[in-house]
Design a protein around this motif. Structure first.
Motif, PDB file in Angstrom:
ATOM      1  N   LYS A  31      48.179  43.614  30.473  1.00  0.00           N
ATOM      2  CA  LYS A  31      46.945  42.902  30.164  1.00  0.00           C
ATOM      3  C   LYS A  31      46.567  41.954  31.297  1.00  0.00           C
ATOM      4  O   LYS A  31      45.394  41.830  31.661  1.00  0.00           O
ATOM      5  CB  LYS A  31      47.083  42.124  28.857  1.00  0.00           C
ATOM      6  N   MET A  32      47.559  41.268  31.856  1.00  0.00           N
ATOM      7  CA  MET A  32      47.308  40.336  32.948  1.00  0.00           C
ATOM      8  C   MET A  32      46.756  41.074  34.170  1.00  0.00           C
ATOM      9  O   MET A  32      45.800  40.625  34.796  1.00  0.00           O
ATOM     10  CB  MET A  32      48.586  39.588  33.328  1.00  0.00           C
ATOM     11  N   VAL A  33      47.339  42.226  34.488  1.00  0.00           N
ATOM     12  CA  VAL A  33      46.873  43.009  35.630  1.00  0.00           C
ATOM     13  C   VAL A  33      45.450  43.503  35.377  1.00  0.00           C
ATOM     14  O   VAL A  33      44.605  43.483  36.291  1.00  0.00           O
ATOM     15  CB  VAL A  33      47.836  44.179  35.925  1.00  0.00           C
ATOM     16  N   ASP A  34      45.151  43.906  34.149  1.00  0.00           N
ATOM     17  CA  ASP A  34      43.789  44.337  33.811  1.00  0.00           C
ATOM     18  C   ASP A  34      42.790  43.194  34.008  1.00  0.00           C
ATOM     19  O   ASP A  34      41.691  43.396  34.526  1.00  0.00           O
ATOM     20  CB  ASP A  34      43.707  44.847  32.374  1.00  0.00           C
ATOM     21  N   GLU A  35      43.172  41.996  33.603  1.00  0.00           N
ATOM     22  CA  GLU A  35      42.289  40.836  33.776  1.00  0.00           C
ATOM     23  C   GLU A  35      42.110  40.502  35.261  1.00  0.00           C
ATOM     24  O   GLU A  35      41.017  40.151  35.692  1.00  0.00           O
ATOM     25  CB  GLU A  35      42.832  39.623  33.020  1.00  0.00           C
ATOM     26  N   LEU A  36      43.182  40.603  36.031  1.00  0.00           N
ATOM     27  CA  LEU A  36      43.081  40.335  37.467  1.00  0.00           C
ATOM     28  C   LEU A  36      42.153  41.343  38.146  1.00  0.00           C
ATOM     29  O   LEU A  36      41.409  40.992  39.064  1.00  0.00           O
ATOM     30  CB  LEU A  36      44.460  40.382  38.124  1.00  0.00           C
ATOM     31  N   ALA A  37      42.178  42.585  37.696  1.00  0.00           N
ATOM     32  CA  ALA A  37      41.320  43.620  38.276  1.00  0.00           C
ATOM     33  C   ALA A  37      39.843  43.324  38.032  1.00  0.00           C
ATOM     34  O   ALA A  37      38.991  43.764  38.799  1.00  0.00           O
ATOM     35  CB  ALA A  37      41.693  44.985  37.708  1.00  0.00           C
ATOM     36  N   LYS A  38      39.531  42.563  37.004  1.00  0.00           N
ATOM     37  CA  LYS A  38      38.152  42.231  36.681  1.00  0.00           C
ATOM     38  C   LYS A  38      37.606  41.070  37.510  1.00  0.00           C
ATOM     39  O   LYS A  38      36.397  40.857  37.537  1.00  0.00           O
ATOM     40  CB  LYS A  38      38.029  41.883  35.192  1.00  0.00           C
ATOM     41  N   LEU A  39      38.483  40.317  38.173  1.00  0.00           N
ATOM     42  CA  LEU A  39      38.048  39.162  38.952  1.00  0.00           C
ATOM     43  C   LEU A  39      37.323  39.604  40.212  1.00  0.00           C
ATOM     44  O   LEU A  39      37.642  40.632  40.809  1.00  0.00           O
ATOM     45  CB  LEU A  39      39.248  38.293  39.352  1.00  0.00           C
ATOM     46  N   SER A  40      36.370  38.787  40.632  1.00  0.00           N
ATOM     47  CA  SER A  40      35.676  39.064  41.894  1.00  0.00           C
ATOM     48  C   SER A  40      36.650  38.820  43.050  1.00  0.00           C
ATOM     49  O   SER A  40      37.673  38.136  42.894  1.00  0.00           O
ATOM     50  CB  SER A  40      34.466  38.150  42.042  1.00  0.00           C
ATOM     51  N   ASP A  41      36.319  39.368  44.212  1.00  0.00           N
ATOM     52  CA  ASP A  41      37.175  39.186  45.388  1.00  0.00           C
ATOM     53  C   ASP A  41      37.341  37.709  45.732  1.00  0.00           C
ATOM     54  O   ASP A  41      38.446  37.259  46.038  1.00  0.00           O
ATOM     55  CB  ASP A  41      36.608  39.934  46.593  1.00  0.00           C
ATOM     56  N   ASN A  42      36.257  36.949  45.672  1.00  0.00           N
ATOM     57  CA  ASN A  42      36.341  35.521  46.019  1.00  0.00           C
ATOM     58  C   ASN A  42      37.218  34.754  45.039  1.00  0.00           C
ATOM     59  O   ASN A  42      37.986  33.882  45.437  1.00  0.00           O
ATOM     60  CB  ASN A  42      34.950  34.896  46.082  1.00  0.00           C
ATOM     61  N   ARG A  43      37.104  35.078  43.772  1.00  0.00           N
ATOM     62  CA  ARG A  43      37.933  34.405  42.757  1.00  0.00           C
ATOM     63  C   ARG A  43      39.410  34.762  42.955  1.00  0.00           C
ATOM     64  O   ARG A  43      40.282  33.903  42.871  1.00  0.00           O
ATOM     65  CB  ARG A  43      37.458  34.823  41.363  1.00  0.00           C
ATOM     66  N   LEU A  44      39.671  36.025  43.248  1.00  0.00           N
ATOM     67  CA  LEU A  44      41.046  36.465  43.475  1.00  0.00           C
ATOM     68  C   LEU A  44      41.625  35.804  44.721  1.00  0.00           C
ATOM     69  O   LEU A  44      42.788  35.403  44.739  1.00  0.00           O
ATOM     70  CB  LEU A  44      41.092  37.986  43.590  1.00  0.00           C
ATOM     71  N   ARG A  45      40.801  35.662  45.766  1.00  0.00           N
ATOM     72  CA  ARG A  45      41.248  34.949  46.967  1.00  0.00           C
ATOM     73  C   ARG A  45      41.581  33.503  46.647  1.00  0.00           C
ATOM     74  O   ARG A  45      42.548  32.951  47.160  1.00  0.00           O
ATOM     75  CB  ARG A  45      40.169  34.990  48.044  1.00  0.00           C
ATOM     76  N   SER A  46      40.776  32.874  45.795  1.00  0.00           N
ATOM     77  CA  SER A  46      41.031  31.483  45.399  1.00  0.00           C
ATOM     78  C   SER A  46      42.360  31.362  44.665  1.00  0.00           C
ATOM     79  O   SER A  46      43.125  30.423  44.897  1.00  0.00           O
ATOM     80  CB  SER A  46      39.899  30.964  44.515  1.00  0.00           C
ATOM     81  N   VAL A  47      42.626  32.310  43.788  1.00  0.00           N
ATOM     82  CA  VAL A  47      43.899  32.306  43.057  1.00  0.00           C
ATOM     83  C   VAL A  47      45.056  32.492  44.039  1.00  0.00           C
ATOM     84  O   VAL A  47      46.059  31.772  43.975  1.00  0.00           O
ATOM     85  CB  VAL A  47      43.913  33.415  41.971  1.00  0.00           C
ATOM     86  N   GLY A  48      44.907  33.432  44.982  1.00  0.00           N
ATOM     87  CA  GLY A  48      45.947  33.654  45.978  1.00  0.00           C
ATOM     88  C   GLY A  48      46.182  32.425  46.831  1.00  0.00           C
ATOM     89  O   GLY A  48      47.331  32.058  47.122  1.00  0.00           O
ATOM     90  N   LEU A  49      45.112  31.750  47.234  1.00  0.00           N
ATOM     91  CA  LEU A  49      45.237  30.530  48.036  1.00  0.00           C
ATOM     92  C   LEU A  49      45.961  29.442  47.248  1.00  0.00           C
ATOM     93  O   LEU A  49      46.849  28.771  47.778  1.00  0.00           O
ATOM     94  CB  LEU A  49      43.855  30.044  48.473  1.00  0.00           C
ATOM     95  N   ALA A  50      45.608  29.286  45.980  1.00  0.00           N
ATOM     96  CA  ALA A  50      46.263  28.274  45.149  1.00  0.00           C
ATOM     97  C   ALA A  50      47.760  28.557  45.015  1.00  0.00           C
ATOM     98  O   ALA A  50      48.585  27.635  45.087  1.00  0.00           O
ATOM     99  CB  ALA A  50      45.601  28.219  43.768  1.00  0.00           C
ATOM    100  N   ILE A  51      48.119  29.814  44.857  1.00  0.00           N
ATOM    101  CA  ILE A  51      49.532  30.179  44.739  1.00  0.00           C
ATOM    102  C   ILE A  51      50.261  29.896  46.048  1.00  0.00           C
ATOM    103  O   ILE A  51      51.378  29.348  46.047  1.00  0.00           O
ATOM    104  CB  ILE A  51      49.675  31.656  44.325  1.00  0.00           C
ATOM    105  N   MET A  52      49.634  30.244  47.184  1.00  0.00           N
ATOM    106  CA  MET A  52      50.269  29.979  48.477  1.00  0.00           C
ATOM    107  C   MET A  52      50.441  28.488  48.711  1.00  0.00           C
ATOM    108  O   MET A  52      51.499  28.042  49.189  1.00  0.00           O
ATOM    109  CB  MET A  52      49.437  30.589  49.613  1.00  0.00           C
ATOM    110  N   LEU A  53      49.429  27.687  48.374  1.00  0.00           N
ATOM    111  CA  LEU A  53      49.536  26.236  48.556  1.00  0.00           C
ATOM    112  C   LEU A  53      50.620  25.641  47.663  1.00  0.00           C
ATOM    113  O   LEU A  53      51.341  24.736  48.075  1.00  0.00           O
ATOM    114  CB  LEU A  53      48.183  25.579  48.290  1.00  0.00           C
ATOM    115  N   ALA A  54      50.733  26.154  46.445  1.00  0.00           N
ATOM    116  CA  ALA A  54      51.801  25.687  45.560  1.00  0.00           C
ATOM    117  C   ALA A  54      53.166  26.015  46.153  1.00  0.00           C
ATOM    118  O   ALA A  54      54.088  25.182  46.119  1.00  0.00           O
ATOM    119  CB  ALA A  54      51.648  26.318  44.176  1.00  0.00           C
ATOM    120  N   GLY A  55      53.302  27.203  46.720  1.00  0.00           N
ATOM    121  CA  GLY A  55      54.563  27.575  47.362  1.00  0.00           C
ATOM    122  C   GLY A  55      54.868  26.708  48.564  1.00  0.00           C
ATOM    123  O   GLY A  55      56.016  26.273  48.763  1.00  0.00           O
TER     124      GLY A  55
END
Length: 64
Positions: A31-55
């Protein structure tokens, strides 16, 4: 500990953590992967950036 060994250890830990959710809750993971597939590229990039900054922040606090 040599740098190569540290990097391989870090990679191994990433793989372990990445495998936890699909192993423990495959339905929820799907379900999580299905929801991620629905995100726009910019939103997905924002999520990726947030995860990298947290790391990076975690690494900073570990090293301090």
């Amino acid at each position: 500990m040599p740098m190569g060994e540290i990097l391989l250890t870090a990679l191994a830990l990433v793989l372990v953590f990445e495998g936890l959710l699909p192993f423990a809750a495959p339905g929820r993971y799907r379900k999580m992967v299905d929801e991620l597939a629905k995100l726009s590229d910019n939103r997905l990039r924002s999520v990726g950036l947030a995860i990298m900054l947290a790391g990076l922040a975690l690494l900073f606090f570990i090293q301090a």
